[in-house]
Design a protein around this motif. Structure first.
Motif, PDB file in Angstrom:
ATOM      1  N   PHE A  81     -57.220  35.894  42.846  1.00 59.95           N
ATOM      2  CA  PHE A  81     -55.797  36.021  42.546  1.00 59.95           C
ATOM      3  C   PHE A  81     -54.959  35.028  43.345  1.00 59.95           C
ATOM      4  O   PHE A  81     -53.855  34.671  42.930  1.00 59.95           O
ATOM      5  N   ASP A  82     -55.484  34.576  44.473  1.00 54.34           N
ATOM      6  CA  ASP A  82     -54.815  33.535  45.240  1.00 54.34           C
ATOM      7  C   ASP A  82     -54.746  32.244  44.422  1.00 54.34           C
ATOM      8  O   ASP A  82     -53.727  31.544  44.438  1.00 54.34           O
ATOM      9  N   TYR A 116     -39.393  36.876  47.587  1.00 54.92           N
ATOM     10  CA  TYR A 116     -40.845  36.877  47.764  1.00 54.92           C
ATOM     11  C   TYR A 116     -41.324  35.438  47.879  1.00 54.92           C
ATOM     12  O   TYR A 116     -41.120  34.631  46.973  1.00 54.92           O
ATOM     13  N   GLN A 117     -41.946  35.132  49.010  1.00 55.11           N
ATOM     14  CA  GLN A 117     -42.445  33.785  49.242  1.00 55.11           C
ATOM     15  C   GLN A 117     -43.882  33.699  48.753  1.00 55.11           C
ATOM     16  O   GLN A 117     -44.783  34.323  49.312  1.00 55.11           O
ATOM     17  N   ARG A 123     -38.345  45.609  29.178  1.00 55.89           N
ATOM     18  CA  ARG A 123     -37.988  44.887  30.400  1.00 55.89           C
ATOM     19  C   ARG A 123     -39.194  44.160  30.997  1.00 55.89           C
ATOM     20  O   ARG A 123     -39.451  44.189  32.194  1.00 55.89           O
ATOM     21  N   ILE A 124     -39.951  43.498  30.135  1.00 49.83           N
ATOM     22  CA  ILE A 124     -41.144  42.791  30.593  1.00 49.83           C
ATOM     23  C   ILE A 124     -40.781  41.635  31.512  1.00 49.83           C
ATOM     24  O   ILE A 124     -41.611  41.180  32.310  1.00 49.83           O
ATOM     25  N   GLU A 125     -39.514  41.185  31.470  1.00 40.94           N
ATOM     26  CA  GLU A 125     -39.116  40.094  32.360  1.00 40.94           C
ATOM     27  C   GLU A 125     -39.206  40.496  33.830  1.00 40.94           C
ATOM     28  O   GLU A 125     -39.185  39.626  34.711  1.00 40.94           O
ATOM     29  N   LEU A 126     -39.287  41.807  34.095  1.00 41.60           N
ATOM     30  CA  LEU A 126     -39.452  42.274  35.469  1.00 41.60           C
ATOM     31  C   LEU A 126     -40.914  42.374  35.881  1.00 41.60           C
ATOM     32  O   LEU A 126     -41.207  42.600  37.056  1.00 41.60           O
ATOM     33  N   TRP A 127     -41.839  42.225  34.938  1.00 46.96           N
ATOM     34  CA  TRP A 127     -43.273  42.326  35.254  1.00 46.96           C
ATOM     35  C   TRP A 127     -43.795  40.964  35.700  1.00 46.96           C
ATOM     36  O   TRP A 127     -44.700  40.398  35.077  1.00 46.96           O
ATOM     37  N   ASN A 128     -43.262  40.426  36.737  1.00 43.94           N
ATOM     38  CA  ASN A 128     -43.603  39.071  37.168  1.00 43.94           C
ATOM     39  C   ASN A 128     -45.036  39.031  37.702  1.00 43.94           C
ATOM     40  O   ASN A 128     -45.321  39.517  38.795  1.00 43.94           O
ATOM     41  N   VAL A 129     -45.939  38.435  36.928  1.00 43.32           N
ATOM     42  CA  VAL A 129     -47.355  38.468  37.302  1.00 43.32           C
ATOM     43  C   VAL A 129     -47.653  37.564  38.485  1.00 43.32           C
ATOM     44  O   VAL A 129     -48.637  37.791  39.206  1.00 43.32           O
ATOM     45  N   SER A 130     -46.829  36.545  38.725  1.00 42.20           N
ATOM     46  CA  SER A 130     -47.083  35.709  39.902  1.00 42.20           C
ATOM     47  C   SER A 130     -46.854  36.512  41.177  1.00 42.20           C
ATOM     48  O   SER A 130     -47.587  36.358  42.160  1.00 42.20           O
ATOM     49  N   ILE A 131     -45.847  37.410  41.174  1.00 34.69           N
ATOM     50  CA  ILE A 131     -45.655  38.303  42.318  1.00 34.69           C
ATOM     51  C   ILE A 131     -46.786  39.318  42.400  1.00 34.69           C
ATOM     52  O   ILE A 131     -47.318  39.598  43.478  1.00 34.69           O
ATOM     53  N   PHE A 132     -47.184  39.865  41.248  1.00 39.32           N
ATOM     54  CA  PHE A 132     -48.276  40.847  41.219  1.00 39.32           C
ATOM     55  C   PHE A 132     -49.576  40.226  41.715  1.00 39.32           C
ATOM     56  O   PHE A 132     -50.292  40.798  42.530  1.00 39.32           O
ATOM     57  N   PHE A 133     -49.883  39.012  41.235  1.00 37.12           N
ATOM     58  CA  PHE A 133     -51.081  38.315  41.713  1.00 37.12           C
ATOM     59  C   PHE A 133     -50.963  37.994  43.199  1.00 37.12           C
ATOM     60  O   PHE A 133     -51.943  38.048  43.942  1.00 37.12           O
ATOM     61  N   GLY A 134     -49.746  37.634  43.636  1.00 33.04           N
ATOM     62  CA  GLY A 134     -49.544  37.377  45.058  1.00 33.04           C
ATOM     63  C   GLY A 134     -49.831  38.605  45.901  1.00 33.04           C
ATOM     64  O   GLY A 134     -50.395  38.508  46.992  1.00 33.04           O
ATOM     65  N   GLY A 135     -49.439  39.788  45.389  1.00 30.21           N
ATOM     66  CA  GLY A 135     -49.761  41.029  46.085  1.00 30.21           C
ATOM     67  C   GLY A 135     -51.254  41.292  46.125  1.00 30.21           C
ATOM     68  O   GLY A 135     -51.798  41.735  47.144  1.00 30.21           O
TER      69      GLY A 135
END
Length: 796
Positions: A415-416, A537-538, A699-711
């Protein structure tokens, strides 16, 4: 309307004229009624009623004034919308205080990266101390006018009362210079591990150049992300709130004095509290309820432990565990916090048990270990598989066998890698309309400026602030914009230094990889900064840069450059290009909020770096000369403090990517899926965007997968506590309080967040000096500091 009339008269007295009445559609935001709002549960006094009346007046005026209506709710409620351009900025006092705060900060921050116990140097400490130090200088310095002999140039030692703009500039200088430098890793690795000392001048200019290139890259995203009021940059807004409180305190506002009392009580409380989880009562750092129920049950211990287990139903009272990114639960939008908590839950509550008790791979090599291991689970002897000229010793490698990673580290790496293409395709889909609209505004503004110039009607500097018409941008129009060629010269200086150092053979990498590093970093600046500006979120690049370097040097063009220090050099160049760009933009947003001339913000940032980097190198030199054997492990440190853990990790990646190479690394069965991560990351955002177009109510625009993958890419490494406490705190602060008690939230949220961060850092500093700087003083073992398990998970 009496309160509104009073407020407008105050604005007119400050030199602002009433704007023509324009009806503007406003968000459906219900402002708390003055009669309902009770501060701290006490009766509302006259000062509070007055402030609430001004709040209501601001909201009323936002309906009548498009400049104010264009600002987000929290911005127009927290930021001063008037400016005094006569306030002093770059003064003699500025230079004195900049040196006072940058020099020890650069020393302490760099030293921390060699130690087990870190002593962080907080920008909030600078922000607080600078306020009082500045007033002290304003009272004590003589008002002498100094003139340089033989010139007409001069300055005053004390130009008058301490200015809030001086305060901001000193803090920005410290944020740029009182920090560590990413280039320290290859300098130390080369000398301590491989016996190759880099020339001091080369080292210093290398460290300067990677920062200059990063600051220059801020120009790529500045026009898009800085003036647009919708990009609030939460960290910048928090610091600005503290500046505004100090400013109001100087005007003898009763509410501001009350806010400062709350701030200092919160700071003192956090400073004292942190002695419990960090030193005296570690039990409070991870409350494992399942371990209390079954302290000798291995399954219950593993499920409930936050220090070596899944962290299920685990809570923490340690601010460092709760706050995964510095006041994040009090800054980060709640939707971002939900995504990160879901990523944590999927990581630790789904994937870990699937690996341990299911058939998802093998965990015999350490389920949550971050080390490279042999087939028998012991640490891999990486230095034993190197030849004298830093190539893979094939005979030794066949003897020891493949390098294995822990299963959690494997999917964290997956995921990184995936989060980077996901960030690019996400902004190309969900962020495209907003970014393209901003670019259109900028082009139209420049086109209008050219037309005005051709007609002889140009009377103002046509900068980026002319594309937007909110109050903050209107104020900033009076100041000269930063010329683009300043950024270009900064980039050119850093680039020429790097090319020269590489061509002379000082930095272990081929010249052509420098062009790849700079180009790839340029691609990430806008999507990463866009994500940070809206979510706080960085998105870190992780090991992506080292992986890319590994691929490059294992081609024919890269032969002869497989030195283990190469990946850290490449990573420092490509990584700092993004990190420093983000920090520059964030501090420039503070300048935007506080009405500081952009050119003076730019100067303060460059001045801070030029002052801090030589201090960074002096620390590196001192530690290598006096503590080098402890860091490499040749000698045992009796205090167990000089361990250099991050350096060991850099050395491991150097061997992994430069010596072994990605091809061999991914040949193992458990590592084979990793290259597919790039396709997964790139493909998911467009798919979600298609669903978003058909089902907008989801509201799929809130499902940011780059943040999810970052987590998911956060390598928890046996630490899974704090995340449940964080989501509970985030809900209370950023959802319930923000929506139900906005008046109290806006006055105290960012202030208390800054106090908590400053208190935590002060506590770590005190622990470092009192219990770790000289003779190490350990806390005696007792019930709350059990020698076997501080969580009392005895069967783990």
């Amino acid at each position: 309307m009496a309160l509104l009339d009073v407020f407008k008269r105050r604005r007119q007295a400050a030199g602002q004229e009433d704007e023509p009445t324009v009806t503007v559609a406003e968000d459906n935001v219900e402002m708390p009624s003055p009669s309902k709002d009770k501060l701290d549960g006490t009766i509302v006094d006259e000062e509070t009623i007055k402030v609430q009346g001004e709040t209501a007046a601001i909201e009323q005026e936002s309906h009548d004034n498009p400049e104010i209506a264009a600002l987000p709710l929290q911005v127009r409620q927290l930021i001063n919308l008037t400016d005094d351009p006569t306030l002093p900025t770059i003064t003699f006092r500025y230079f004195v205080l900049a040196a006072l705060f940058v020099i020890p900060g650069a020393f302490l921050s760099q030293m921390s990266y060699f130690r087990t116990t870190k002593a962080p140097y907080s920008v909030f400490f600078v922000q607080i101390a600078c306020h009082y130090a500045g007033h002290f200088l304003a009272k004590t310095l003589p008002a002498w006018n100094i003139r340089v002999p033989g010139t007409s140039w001069g300055f005053s030692l004390n130009p008058g009362p301490w200015s809030i703009k001086e305060h901001v500039l000193v803090t920005v200088t410290a944020a740029s210079g009182a920090t560590y430098n990413l280039g320290y890793a290859p300098i130390v690795l080369a000398e301590l591990w491989y016996g190759e000392r880099i020339n001091p001048a080369v080292a210093i200019f290398f460290m300067l150049s990677i920062v200059w290139i990063g600051y220059a890259f801020a120009a790529l995203a500045r026009n898009i992300l800085l003036p647009d009021p919708e990009y609030i940059w939460p960290q910048a807004l928090m610091q600005t709130t503290l500046f505004e409180t100090f400013r109001k305190t100087d005007t003898s506002s009763r509410l501001a004095r009350r806010q400062m009392k709350v701030f200092f009580f919160a700071l003192l409380g956090m400073t004292l509290w942190q002695f419990l989880p960090e030193y005296a009562f570690p039990f409070t750092s991870s409350l494992a309820f399942l371990c209390w129920v079954a302290p000798r049950n291995p399954v219950a211990n593993f499920i409930g432990s936050g220090l070596g287990g899944m962290g299920f139903l685990n809570l923490s009272l340690d601010w460092s565990n709760i706050n995964w990114n510095g006041s994040s639960i009090m800054l980060t939008p709640f939707w971002t916090q939900v995504l990160l908590f879901l990523a944590f839950a999927f990581n630790c509550w789904v994937l870990i048990p699937a690996a341990k008790w299911g058939n998802m791979g093998s965990f015999k090599h350490g389920l949550m270990s971050n080390s490279l291991m042999l087939a028998n689970g012991t640490t891999y002897p990486t230095t034993e598989v190197l030849t004298p000229d830093y190539h893979l010793n094939q005979t030794a490698y066949e003897h020891y066998g493949p390098m294995y990673m822990g299963m959690q580290n494997v999917w964290a790496t997956f995921f990184d890698y995936a989060k980077l293409p996901a960030a690019i395709t996400w902004i190309a889909t969900f962020g495209f309309s907003q970014v393209s609209a901003n670019l259109k505004k900028i082009f139209e503004s420049r086109k209008a400026a050219k037309a005005a110039k051709a007609a002889g009607n140009q009377t103002q500097d046509q900068g980026i602030h002319h594309a937007y018409h909110d109050r903050l941008n209107v104020i900033q129009r009076q100041y000269k914009e930063i010329p683009l060629w300043w950024y270009f010269l900064l980039f050119l200086a850093g680039f020429v230094i790097l090319i020269t150092c590489i061509a002379c053979g000082y930095l272990f990498i081929p010249i052509w990889t420098l062009f790849v590093a700079v180009s790839s970093a340029a691609v990430f600046v806008i999507p990463f900064a866009w994500l940070y500006a809206i979510s706080n979120y960085q998105l870190e690049t992780g090991s992506f840069n080292e992986l890319m370097y590994g691929y490059m040097v294992h081609t024919k063009a890269g032969e002869g450059h497989q030195h283990p220090c190469g990946p850290s050099v490449y990573g420092a160049i490509a990584g700092d290009a993004w990190y420093r760009a983000q920090y520059m933009l964030q501090d420039q947003k503070i300048g935007h909020y506080m009405h500081i001339p952009p050119r003076e913000i730019f100067f303060s940032q460059i001045f801070g770096v030029c002052m801090g980097v030589p201090i960074n190198y002096a620390v590196i030199r001192w530690i290598m000369d006096t503590k080098g054997d402890y860091i490499t492990g040749k000698k045992t440190d009796p205090l167990n403090q000089w361990t250099g853990q991050s350096l060991r990790n850099s050395n491991t990646m150097g061997v992994q990517y430069a010596i072994l190479g990605p091809k061999r690394l991914f040949a193992e069965a458990e590592m084979a899926p990793l290259p597919w991560s790039f396709l997964v990351g790139a493909a998911i955002p467009p798919i979600l965007y298609i669903f978003h177009r058909f089902f907008p109510r989801l509201r799929i625009e809130l499902w940011n997968v780059s943040i999810f993958f970052g987590g998911l890419a956060m390598f928890y490494g046996n630490v899974s506590t704090g995340y449940t406490s964080a989501i509970i705190g985030g809900y209370v602060v950023m959802y319930w309080a923000y929506r139900k008690h906005f008046e109290v939230w806006k006055r105290y949220n960012y202030l208390v967040a800054a106090a908590f961060d400053a208190g935590f850092n002060l506590n770590m500093l005190l622990i470092f000096f009192f219990f770790g700087a000289g003779k190490q003083i350990s806390m005696p073992n007792w019930w709350g500091n059990n020698s076997e398990s501080v969580e009392r998970c005895f069967a783990l």
